[in-house]
Scaffold this motif. Structure first.
Motif: not given
Length: 303
Positions: A37-41, A63-66, A108-110
């Motif tokens: 959780p310390a890293l960006a997704y 990751h991204g939508l693509g 939900d990113v949170t």
């Protein structure tokens, strides 16, 4: 082995070699850093390397939508092998990701979902399933085509704000838009002579319908390229000289999307050359007619 070795293996369709590299990387990781959780997704790793067969699997789309659209092709394969499959994906993608045996949950990113018996990031599915892109028929997504004029060409000249090197200056597309009936697939107004100068709606099902109604999509490397490819639409992809791993600038084709043709810059910053090649090839392109009568595109189509 290096990242370069993995990239070369993927571009050359040496998937067994690429998966071996992934296994070595996974074996070298500290299990305590899994889904850190310390890293960006987008920097996290999720899969622990164990088999997915007959297990309750949670697929996370970090990751991204693509990326999600690109690897969604493997979800039906996973659903055949796992006990259950839940996909935690952005809600705006859900209408496109309806596969038998797959349950969708909003990401939900949170407050992400708690771990399941087997967690895996969607871009790890190919290695986990030992399944290649050519093992999955295209199209694997579908959308009813919007009622566009025959032989409409969809144009997308900008990608995400995080990588301006993927953007083509719109002025370079002026001659294409002037000579052909074109539709903007960018969700912002434009001065290009397209049939929807107000831009494409910021709505993925509506965008998918527009793409499905186009005879051809010309796009930079962004989500639109993956959506068009997954829908099986003829797609001409404008690439920077050093694209990311999934595209080989030395090739004109793609194992991921058999209806996609690649147009890479010969050198960094040179968009004139690939755009000129696209313009020449358009002179001989034979588009598909979906049987829709020529008509202006109004808000009822784009809304």
């Amino acid at each position: 082995m290096s990242d370069h070795g993995w990239i070369q293996a993927m571009r050359e369709e040496r998937y067994e070699d690429a998966w071996a590299i992934e296994r070595d990387v996974l074996a070298a990781r500290d299990p305590a850093t899994r889904d850190d959780p310390a890293l960006a997704y987008h920097q996290r790793w999720v899969w622990d390397g164990r088999a997915v067969d007959d297990r309750e699997v949670l697929v996370r789309c970090y990751h991204g939508l693509g990326d999600t659209l690109q690897f969604a092709r493997f979800l039906p394969v996973l659903a055949q092998r796992a006990r259950s499959v839940t996909v935690e994906a952005p809600a705006r993608l859900h209408a496109l990701l309806r596969f038998p045996g797959v349950t969708l949950a909003a990401f939900d990113v949170t407050h992400p979902l708690p771990p399941s018996a087997c967690d895996i990031e969607i871009t790890e599915l190919s290695a986990a399933l030992r399944c290649t892109p050519r093992d999955v028929p295209v199209p694997y997504l579908d959308a009813a085509p919007a009622p566009l004029p025959a032989n409409t060409i969809g144009l997308c000249w900008q990608a995400g704000d995080w990588d301006a090197e993927r953007w083509v200056p719109p002025a370079l597309l002026e001659s294409i838009a002037s000579r052909h009936r074109c539709l903007s697939l960018v969700s912002a107004p434009t001065t290009l002579p397209v049939i929807n100068p107000e831009g494409c709606p910021f709505d993925l099902p509506a965008t998918a319908a527009l793409i499905a109604g186009c005879a051809l999509v010309i796009t930079v490397d962004t989500m639109i390229a993956h959506l068009a490819g997954a829908l099986g639409r003829p797609t001409w992809l404008l690439l920077r000289a050093a694209p990311d791993w999934r595209w080989d600038p030395a090739r004109r084709d793609s194992a991921w999307y058999p209806h996609t043709r690649l147009y890479a810059q010969p050198r960094a910053g040179d968009w004139q050359t690939p755009v000129a090649a696209v313009a020449r090839d358009l002179d001989t392109f034979q588009g598909e007619d979906h049987g829709q009568p020529p008509q202006p595109v109004r808000a009822r189509v784009l809304g």
